[in-house]
Structure formats: structure tokens, C-alpha cells
Design an enzyme around this catalytic site. Structure first.
Site, PDB file in Angstrom:
ATOM      1  N   ARG A  41      10.637 -57.570  21.555  1.00  0.00           N
ATOM      2  CA  ARG A  41       9.814 -57.948  22.359  1.00  0.00           C
ATOM      3  C   ARG A  41      10.102 -58.143  23.789  1.00  0.00           C
ATOM      4  O   ARG A  41       9.661 -57.771  24.969  1.00  0.00           O
ATOM      5  CB  ARG A  41       8.975 -59.188  22.140  1.00  0.00           C
ATOM      6  CG  ARG A  41       8.238 -59.128  20.690  1.00  0.00           C
ATOM      7  CD  ARG A  41       7.291 -60.248  20.622  1.00  0.00           C
ATOM      8  NE  ARG A  41       6.956 -60.403  19.217  1.00  0.00           N
ATOM      9  CZ  ARG A  41       6.319 -59.898  18.283  1.00  0.00           C
ATOM     10  NH1 ARG A  41       5.830 -58.671  18.794  1.00  0.00           N
ATOM     11  NH2 ARG A  41       6.194 -60.098  17.089  1.00  0.00           N
ATOM     12  N   LYS A  79      13.809 -67.783  19.065  1.00  0.00           N
ATOM     13  CA  LYS A  79      13.192 -66.654  18.524  1.00  0.00           C
ATOM     14  C   LYS A  79      14.311 -65.647  18.384  1.00  0.00           C
ATOM     15  O   LYS A  79      15.435 -66.018  18.349  1.00  0.00           O
ATOM     16  CB  LYS A  79      12.111 -66.185  19.549  1.00  0.00           C
ATOM     17  CG  LYS A  79      10.826 -66.957  19.616  1.00  0.00           C
ATOM     18  CD  LYS A  79       9.980 -66.987  18.342  1.00  0.00           C
ATOM     19  CE  LYS A  79       8.708 -67.944  18.190  1.00  0.00           C
ATOM     20  NZ  LYS A  79       8.304 -67.952  16.761  1.00  0.00           N
ATOM     21  N   ARG A 110       2.886 -60.890   4.533  1.00  0.00           N
ATOM     22  CA  ARG A 110       2.256 -61.925   3.419  1.00  0.00           C
ATOM     23  C   ARG A 110       1.441 -61.063   2.409  1.00  0.00           C
ATOM     24  O   ARG A 110       1.329 -61.530   1.170  1.00  0.00           O
ATOM     25  CB  ARG A 110       1.085 -62.699   4.141  1.00  0.00           C
ATOM     26  CG  ARG A 110       1.752 -63.728   4.950  1.00  0.00           C
ATOM     27  CD  ARG A 110       1.021 -64.234   6.059  1.00  0.00           C
ATOM     28  NE  ARG A 110       1.379 -65.719   6.718  1.00  0.00           N
ATOM     29  CZ  ARG A 110       2.300 -65.632   7.576  1.00  0.00           C
ATOM     30  NH1 ARG A 110       2.962 -64.577   8.190  1.00  0.00           N
ATOM     31  NH2 ARG A 110       2.948 -66.764   8.171  1.00  0.00           N
ATOM     32  N   LYS A 169       2.470 -57.577  11.985  1.00  0.00           N
ATOM     33  CA  LYS A 169       3.615 -57.640  11.062  1.00  0.00           C
ATOM     34  C   LYS A 169       3.570 -58.980  10.398  1.00  0.00           C
ATOM     35  O   LYS A 169       3.942 -59.016   9.072  1.00  0.00           O
ATOM     36  CB  LYS A 169       4.864 -58.091  12.390  1.00  0.00           C
ATOM     37  CG  LYS A 169       6.027 -58.341  11.843  1.00  0.00           C
ATOM     38  CD  LYS A 169       7.128 -57.905  12.770  1.00  0.00           C
ATOM     39  CE  LYS A 169       7.230 -58.811  13.782  1.00  0.00           C
ATOM     40  NZ  LYS A 169       7.843 -60.029  13.458  1.00  0.00           N
ATOM     41  N   SER A 170       3.000 -60.161  10.828  1.00  0.00           N
ATOM     42  CA  SER A 170       2.782 -61.287  10.106  1.00  0.00           C
ATOM     43  C   SER A 170       2.054 -61.050   8.827  1.00  0.00           C
ATOM     44  O   SER A 170       2.230 -61.397   7.666  1.00  0.00           O
ATOM     45  CB  SER A 170       1.986 -62.305  10.969  1.00  0.00           C
ATOM     46  OG  SER A 170       2.886 -62.854  12.108  1.00  0.00           O
ATOM     47  N   ASP A 203       4.260 -65.195  20.388  1.00  0.00           N
ATOM     48  CA  ASP A 203       5.081 -64.078  20.739  1.00  0.00           C
ATOM     49  C   ASP A 203       4.886 -63.354  21.903  1.00  0.00           C
ATOM     50  O   ASP A 203       5.618 -62.191  22.149  1.00  0.00           O
ATOM     51  CB  ASP A 203       4.587 -63.280  19.350  1.00  0.00           C
ATOM     52  CG  ASP A 203       5.310 -64.019  17.885  1.00  0.00           C
ATOM     53  OD1 ASP A 203       6.064 -65.031  18.101  1.00  0.00           O
ATOM     54  OD2 ASP A 203       4.780 -63.728  16.978  1.00  0.00           O
TER      55      ASP A 203
HETATM   56  C1  S3P Z   1       4.731 -66.088  12.614  1.00  0.00           C
HETATM   57  C2  S3P Z   1       4.524 -67.165  12.964  1.00  0.00           C
HETATM   58  C3  S3P Z   1       4.876 -67.634  14.526  1.00  0.00           C
HETATM   59  C4  S3P Z   1       5.554 -66.430  15.136  1.00  0.00           C
HETATM   60  C5  S3P Z   1       6.391 -65.454  14.556  1.00  0.00           C
HETATM   61  C6  S3P Z   1       5.536 -64.953  13.147  1.00  0.00           C
HETATM   62  C7  S3P Z   1       4.281 -65.949  11.038  1.00  0.00           C
HETATM   63  O1  S3P Z   1       6.054 -68.576  14.357  1.00  0.00           O
HETATM   64  O2  S3P Z   1       5.931 -66.729  16.472  1.00  0.00           O
HETATM   65  O3  S3P Z   1       6.565 -64.335  15.275  1.00  0.00           O
HETATM   66  O4  S3P Z   1       4.250 -64.737  10.705  1.00  0.00           O
HETATM   67  O5  S3P Z   1       4.249 -66.904  10.513  1.00  0.00           O
HETATM   68  P1  S3P Z   1       5.981 -69.975  13.793  1.00  0.00           P
HETATM   69  O6  S3P Z   1       6.370 -69.952  12.500  1.00  0.00           O
HETATM   70  O7  S3P Z   1       6.964 -70.930  14.835  1.00  0.00           O
HETATM   71  O8  S3P Z   1       4.447 -70.557  14.151  1.00  0.00           O
END
Ligand code: S3P
Length: 423
Positions: A376, A331, A16, A11-12, A304
Site C-alpha cells: 500500500r 502493518k 474468509r 482481500k479480507s 488500511d
Molecule cells: C483485516 C483487519 C484489519 C486490517 C487488515 C485486514 C481483516 O486489521 O487492517 O488489513 O481482514 O480482518 P485489524 O485486525 O487490526 O482490525
């Protein structure tokens, strides 16, 4: 519980890949995209900003418009339930010459946005939130942004927002990470030719004249989705689950180290690099887990994964403690409270702390729990149900599709009975 699964794309990285290819010169074919509501919020927003994106399942063709080619949207951009989408795109929009507004669903509209607004404002962007520091976010489109600034952050989303804004600054921008952060923004920008200097935990971005598409970007599968199956295998008798092509970068694989503290050795064979990220095949088997203290830098890396780690702790022998994770409270839901309430309903002795949980391992009973609309939390309790004494009814599961739309099908493929009630 036996089988081999391919969990969906990360997902992350999907967010991007979209954002960076949209502002590149040239078109980019993205493979392994997570076709789920959260990245699709980023995709729709980019279309509303004038980017042409063709899609065929998990393959996208993004026709980059160049660094200065985005167009003003005609309506507020709806980021749905997706915190990452809202925070990252705010950084990108801060550098544009036009105004924009970001909105989200009820959960996203409660989440803290000052963490991105403040650094962007200090770079010279006009950014306003509500008085509570939440969305809607209005971005006024003031240019150019100021370079030469240095920030300290503990969030990968904030780091990403600053780096994306830094593409439009009139000098270099430095971001120091005070905690181990996922490196996906850095990796993606480098693939598009952006010069980033790394000095230990600090990154300095030099504003480019253009981003050049590498043509193809591949996305590994999401370890945060794989984590549910790791714990599923651990807790069930005679289980073995193999997960292929999982992104296992050292900034993402903290869940493996935390499970190791509980006595679980996940077999890992490296598949080589996918899209500049480590990728691995993971094999998880039935394991008698013991309680452990889950603290230190891997808490940030595995943030996560705490809903499912809480289920692992409930199924372990002895007490476990989650320490130093106040971020869990902001979250998609307050995950400390959601997990504590659900576990208590299922007969587990659990104590809520301001920054974590103390969980006494035990035998889960059946019951009815509330996932609080958090994908989640919902998936974690589904895994709990596979070892509970009776069925577990989980309310508020509608958002599973934000990150893992095929979750229920994958459980069924492993032989687990799941009833889905639409409401
Ligand atoms: C993410 C960073 C994390 C993660 C989030 C996705 C990202 O949070 O918990 O689900 O894709 O950059 P933080 O921004 O607090 O590190």
C-alpha cells in the site's frame, strides 16, 4: 485521468470465504475472489490441509471437508506476507486435533502474534510463538477448546481468529469489539448457517454441529484498492474515475467519510447486497482538498487507507493530522515512518508522531522513495507521482501483487505512464 475501473475482489472477504467454505459440508463456488498472493497463501495452506480447491481465475470451487475433515499438514504452512491469513488460520488450526506450524516472510515474521496466541491459549489451545511474540507459530492441536469465555478485542483479525476457534469450543464464545471492526467473519459464518447472537458490540458464537454451504458466495470489490483511485481522481485536474461493485459496508467505508472531511464528495450509488455486504458504484472527480484532522472511530475503519490518505493530505491545502493510529506501525511496514520518510524526500513538511502524522499540504517534487516492501505504501507513492513536479522512483514495490496485481495496468488504462524495473 478519466475512466471506469473494476478493482479486484476484497482481500479480507476472500480469506474468509476460503476458510469457511473449506470446513463446510458441501462445495462452494466463490465468485469475485482476489487472485493475489495474500489470499493465495490461505488457499495453498488449505490445500496442504487436504482441501480440494479448483480455480478458474477469480472463480473457485472449494470442496468442503466438514468441520472435522482437515488433515495434518506435512510441512510448515507458509503464509507469505499475509497477516490476515496467518492470524485467521491460527484460529482455525487451534481447534484441530493435529499439530501445525505457521511461518511467513521477513515482514510477517516481525509482526505481533501474541494478540491471537493469548486468547487462543486461554481457550485451551496449545499455541507458542517466539519469545518476541512473533511467528513461527506452533499449534499443538489440543482439543476440545473451552467455551463460555468472553474477550474484548480491537482487531478484526483477532476477532476472526477467536470466532473460528470458537467453532470448536465446548460452549459459546463471546467477543466484544472495543472499536468498530469489519464484520466479514460474522457475515460469512452466518451465510454458512452458524448461529451468532449480536448484542450491540458483542457477538456470541454458538458452536455448530456442521457448517452448511450456501452453494455460491460472491465477493464484492475491495474498497482498500479503490481508495487509491479516489485520491488519484481528487488530486488530478479534469479527472473522473468510476469504480463499480465496490464493497462499501459501513464497517469498511470510513475512507469516504475521512475524504469528506478534506472536502471531497465521492458520488456513491448503492448496487445492493453482494454476498451479504453492501456494494456500491463510486465516482470520484477532481477536488481541491483541504487539510483536516483524521481521528475518531473511522481511523480504525479506514486503517488500511492511511498510506493513500497521507498522499491526499500532502496534496491538500493546509495541515492535516492523523491521530490515534499506532497500529500503523505494525502493518506490512511501519507505515508512519515509511510515509513520513517518503513524503519528506518529496519536499513535504511532515512530522512523525508515535500514533500518527502531521502533514503540511504542499507541492510534491519528484525523487526516489522506498516503499519498504509494503504494497500500500508503494501504490500510494505511485498516485503521488501523478501530481509531482518530476517522476518518482519507488523502490521495494515487489509486494503490490499481494493485494492488487493489476494496479500498474489499471494506472496505464487511465493514461498514466509507469515504468517497471524488475530487480
Ligand atoms: C483485516 C483487519 C484489519 C486490517 C487488515 C485486514 C481483516 O486489521 O487492517 O488489513 O481482514 O480482518 P485489524 O485486525 O487490526 O482490525
Amino acid at each position: 485521468v478519466r475512466g471506469s475501473l473494476r478493482v479486484p475482489g476484497d482481500k479480507s472477504i476472500s480469506h474468509r470465504a476460503l476458510l469457511v467454505s473449506a470446513i463446510a459440508d458441501g462445495s462452494t463456488e466463490i465468485h469475485g475472489y482476489l487472485d493475489a498472493a495474500d489470499p493465495n497463501a490461505t488457499l495453498s495452506a488449505l490445500r496442504a490441509l487436504g482441501v480440494r480447491i479448483e480455480r478458474d481465475g477469480t472463480v473457485l470451487q472449494v470442496h468442503g471437508v466438514g468441520l472435522h475433515g482437515l488433515r495434518a499438514p506435512t510441512a510448515p504452512l507458509d503464509m507469505g506476507n499475509a497477516g490476515t491469513a496467518m492470524r485467521l488460520i491460527a484460529g482455525l488450526l487451534a481447534g484441530q486435533a493435529f499439530a501445525s506450524e505457521l511461518v511467513g516472510d521477513a515482514s510477517l515474521s516481525r509482526r505481533p502474534m501474541r494478540r491471537i496466541a493469548e486468547p487462543l491459549i486461554s481457550m485451551g489451545a496449545g499455541v507458542t510463538t517466539t519469545d518476541a511474540g512473533t511467528a513461527p507459530i506452533n499449534i499443538h492441536g489440543e482439543q476440545p477448546l473451552r467455551g463460555g469465555l468472553a474477550f474484548s478485542v480491537t482487531s478484526a483479525q483477532v476477532q476472526g481468529a477467536i470466532l473460528l476457534a470458537g467453532l470448536y469450543a465446548d460452549g459459546p464464545t463471546t467477543v466484544h469489539a472495543d472499536a468498530p471492526l469489519r464484520a466479514h467473519t460474522e457475515v460469512m459464518l452466518r451465510r454458512f448457517g452458524v448461529e451468532l447472537r449480536r448484542d450491540d458490540a458483542s457477538l456470541t458464537l454458538v458452536p455448530p454441529n456442521a457448517l452448511i454451504s450456501p452453494g455460491v458466495v460472491e465477493i464484492p470489490r475491495d474498497i482498500s484498492s479503490a481508495a487509491f483511485h479516489l485520491v488519484l481522481a481528487a488530486l488530478n485536474p479534469d479527472a473522473e474515475i468510476t469504480l463499480r461493485g465496490v464493497g462499501a459496508d459501513p464497517t469498511r467505508d470510513g475512507v469516504l467519510r475521512l475524504l469528506a472531511r478534506m472536502g471531497m464528495a465521492v458520488a456513491r450509488s448503492d448496487d445492493g447486497a453482494v454476498g451479504g455486504e453492501h456494494s456500491a458504484t463510486l465516482t470520484a472527480r477532481s477536488t481541491p482538498l483541504h487539510g483536516a484532522t483524521l481521528d475518531g472511530p473511522d481511523v480504525t475503519v479506514a486503517m488500511d487507507e492511511f498510506p493513500i490518505l497521507a498522499i491526499a493530505a500532502a496534496g491538500a491545502t493546509g495541515p492535516s493530522a492523523v491521530v490515534g493510529a499506532p497500529e500503523l506501525r505494525v502493518k506490512e511496514s511501519d507505515r508512519i515512518s515509511a510515509m513520513a520518510q517518503g513524503l519528506a524526500t518529496l519536499g513535504i513538511v511532515v512530522e512523525e508522531q508515535p500514533d500518527g502524522l502531521v502533514i503540511q499540504g504542499g507541492r510534491l517534487s519528484g525523487g526516489r522513495v522506498d516503499a519498504c516492501g509494503d504494497h500500500r505504501v508503494a501504490m500510494a507513492f505511485a498516485v503521488a507521482a501523478t501530481v509531482a513536479k518530476g517522476p518518482i522512483r519507488i523502490d521495494g514495490c515487489g509486494n503490490i501483487g499481494t493485494s492488487y496485481p493489476g494496479f500498474v495496468d489499471d494506472l496505464r488504462a487511465l493514461g498514466i505512464t509507469v515504468e517497471v524495473h524488475e530487480s
